[in-house]
Design a protein around this motif. Structure first.
Motif, PDB file in Angstrom:
ATOM      1  N   ALA A 198      -3.886   2.008   0.908  1.00 30.26           N
ATOM      2  CA  ALA A 198      -3.772   0.806   1.745  1.00 30.26           C
ATOM      3  C   ALA A 198      -2.569   0.939   2.672  1.00 30.26           C
ATOM      4  O   ALA A 198      -1.549   1.522   2.316  1.00 30.26           O
ATOM      5  CB  ALA A 198      -3.622  -0.433   0.874  1.00 30.26           C
ATOM      6  N   LEU A 250      -3.468  -4.375   4.322  1.00 27.97           N
ATOM      7  CA  LEU A 250      -4.303  -4.296   3.123  1.00 27.97           C
ATOM      8  C   LEU A 250      -5.204  -5.508   2.920  1.00 27.97           C
ATOM      9  O   LEU A 250      -6.282  -5.355   2.350  1.00 27.97           O
ATOM     10  CB  LEU A 250      -3.504  -3.963   1.869  1.00 27.97           C
ATOM     11  CG  LEU A 250      -2.355  -4.843   1.425  1.00 27.97           C
ATOM     12  CD1 LEU A 250      -2.790  -5.742   0.307  1.00 27.97           C
ATOM     13  CD2 LEU A 250      -1.240  -3.953   0.951  1.00 27.97           C
ATOM     14  N   GLY A 309       0.815  -1.202   0.000  1.00 27.36           N
ATOM     15  CA  GLY A 309       0.000   0.000   0.000  1.00 27.36           C
ATOM     16  C   GLY A 309       0.852   1.257   0.000  1.00 27.36           C
ATOM     17  O   GLY A 309       2.068   1.210   0.198  1.00 27.36           O
TER      18      GLY A 309
END
Length: 121
Positions: free
Chosen positions: A94, A98, A66
């Motif tokens: 994220a 995630l 992320g």
């Protein structure tokens, strides 16, 4: 210690999500085990270190991360570029959790990756 850890920047997204309570419970259980059941353990590092052997990974590899992550994750991603058949997916917004906050997006990327590697065969 648990509260301090939960305030870490790598958990910002999950702590603001609908998965917050689940994550707090998971994190609490993990820390409880670390400090009660796993009082000491020996870490056995592979020799040579695994990071020095990335070029040997022959299978297609998917590396997902992320944008709300430790800076080190970008350094780790740079190392993984040494894998001959690696694909990278960066998921906007994220964090380190995630799979809890972006499961459908992850599943979609995994399915696309598997389909693409199947087409290569």
């Amino acid at each position: 210690m648990i509260q301090f850890s939960l305030q870490g920047p790598i958990y910002r997204t999950v702590m603001a999500s609908g998965q917050r309570d689940l994550f707090i419970d998971m994190h609490t259980q993990y820390f409880t085990r670390v400090f009660t059941e796993w009082r000491s353990f020996e870490v056995i590092w592979p020799q040579p270190p695994a990071i020095e052997q990335l070029e040997k990974i022959a299978v297609p590899t998917l590396f997902m991360y992320g944008t709300v992550e430790w800076d080190d994750m970008h350094l780790i991603a740079q190392e993984f570029k040494r894998i001959p058949r690696v694909a990278f997916v960066e998921i906007a917004g994220a964090d380190h959790m995630l799979p809890l906050t972006h499961p459908q997006e992850m599943a979609s990327h995994i399915q696309s990756f598997l389909a693409a590697t199947e087409d290569e065969s």
